[in-house]
Design an enzyme around this catalytic site. Sequence first.
Site, mmCIF file in Angstrom:
data_model
loop_
_atom_site.group_PDB
_atom_site.id
_atom_site.type_symbol
_atom_site.label_atom_id
_atom_site.label_comp_id
_atom_site.label_asym_id
_atom_site.label_seq_id
_atom_site.Cartn_x
_atom_site.Cartn_y
_atom_site.Cartn_z
ATOM 1 N N HIS A 118 0.571 -1.368 -0.334
ATOM 2 C CA HIS A 118 -0.292 0.067 0.235
ATOM 3 C C HIS A 118 1.298 0.843 -0.252
ATOM 4 C CE1 HIS A 118 -3.467 -2.101 0.392
ATOM 5 N NE2 HIS A 118 -3.428 -2.720 1.812
ATOM 6 N N ASP A 155 -2.600 -10.719 -1.509
ATOM 7 C CA ASP A 155 -2.844 -9.886 -0.701
ATOM 8 C C ASP A 155 -4.333 -9.922 -0.991
ATOM 9 O OD1 ASP A 155 -2.142 -8.619 1.736
ATOM 10 O OD2 ASP A 155 -3.804 -7.858 1.147
ATOM 11 N N HIS A 157 -6.251 -7.275 0.079
ATOM 12 C CA HIS A 157 -6.448 -6.065 -0.824
ATOM 13 C C HIS A 157 -5.887 -5.027 -1.855
ATOM 14 C CE1 HIS A 157 -6.717 -6.460 3.482
ATOM 15 N NE2 HIS A 157 -8.080 -4.982 3.571
ATOM 16 N N ASP A 242 -4.986 -12.654 3.508
ATOM 17 C CA ASP A 242 -5.523 -12.098 4.112
ATOM 18 C C ASP A 242 -7.177 -12.754 3.833
ATOM 19 O OD1 ASP A 242 -4.684 -10.325 2.714
ATOM 20 O OD2 ASP A 242 -4.910 -8.755 4.006
HETATM 21 ZN ZN LIG Z 1 -3.383 -7.198 2.846
#
Ligand SMILES: [Zn+2]
Length: 334
Positions: A118, A155, A157, A242
Amino acid sequence: VLLLSDELMVRHDPGPGHPERPERLRAAQAALEDLEATRVTPTRATRAQIARVHEESHIDRVDSLHGRVDALDPDTSVSEHSVDAAYLAAGALVDATAAVTSGDDKRAFALVRPPGHHAEAQVAMGFCLFNNVAVAAAHAVAELGLERVLIVDWDVHHGNGTQHMFEARRDILFCSLHQYPFYPGSGAPDEQGRSAGEGYNVNVGLPAGCGPGDYLAAFDDVVLPIADAFAPQLVLVSAGFDAHRRDPLAGMELESETYADLTDKLLSVAERHADGRIVLCLEGGYDLKALGQSVRACADVLCGVAAPGANAEPTRGADAIAKTRAVHRPRWSI
Ligand SMILES: [Zn+2]
């Protein structure tokens, strides 16, 4: 197989109640305790290596927090050892990438904190200080002489930072599978790169509730055919865990074994095109049991254990996969 980690990265502590906690790395390390791999102590990334993808002002900001307890944004906090841990996490990816490119060991797993995908060029974000995988990809091109690097980000996200750093380039192809819509908000299928990099940024935005069949189908129908056409000389994986069904932050339904199958598919890409070079980098994953089991499942495949080979039958994700195929069909014939 090379295994890179260090106690210093356990000592990065974002504070009480934070999901990205020191116990995560302990759980991952414990799961690989008896793995037959070569343990490598990573070195710190240099400022010049980090500055290939981050602005100097951001590096200055991170440096200014050295030894302090502070926050870069509401999600992203630092403690006494966090800045050193961030330099070491990025350095672990540089070291792993250099090792698999020039050495005898072609497979590496970097167990690092803080995570990276991120982090944007200008700012820390979403628990991430420096974009570890991006630093490694840029190093592979600038310093190791590689011309085509594939980054796959599974991931849950979207890897917004990695996308933005490379979306105008065609030598680093970024491919993200993520829950969508979800944090951080980006990752729509039509975000496909820009100017020279158009078509070299691939987003599979899956609805909540997707399971193994959806991810495996997305790999078979999108990731693998594009990867084979791109023919990477190195495969980097932003390996967050995740999307596991036990994870408390997201809504996907993967099993630990699913990650073995995903690793196996990317290993096959690396074997076909990249002289077997592959580096897995820990990103998210917030249930300790799921994290340990999933990390172990991936590492076993890197060590030669056969993956389960589950069926790729999409359910909820079929429409999302079709959308991404439609966006990228003209360039990649998928
Ligand atoms: Zn994540």
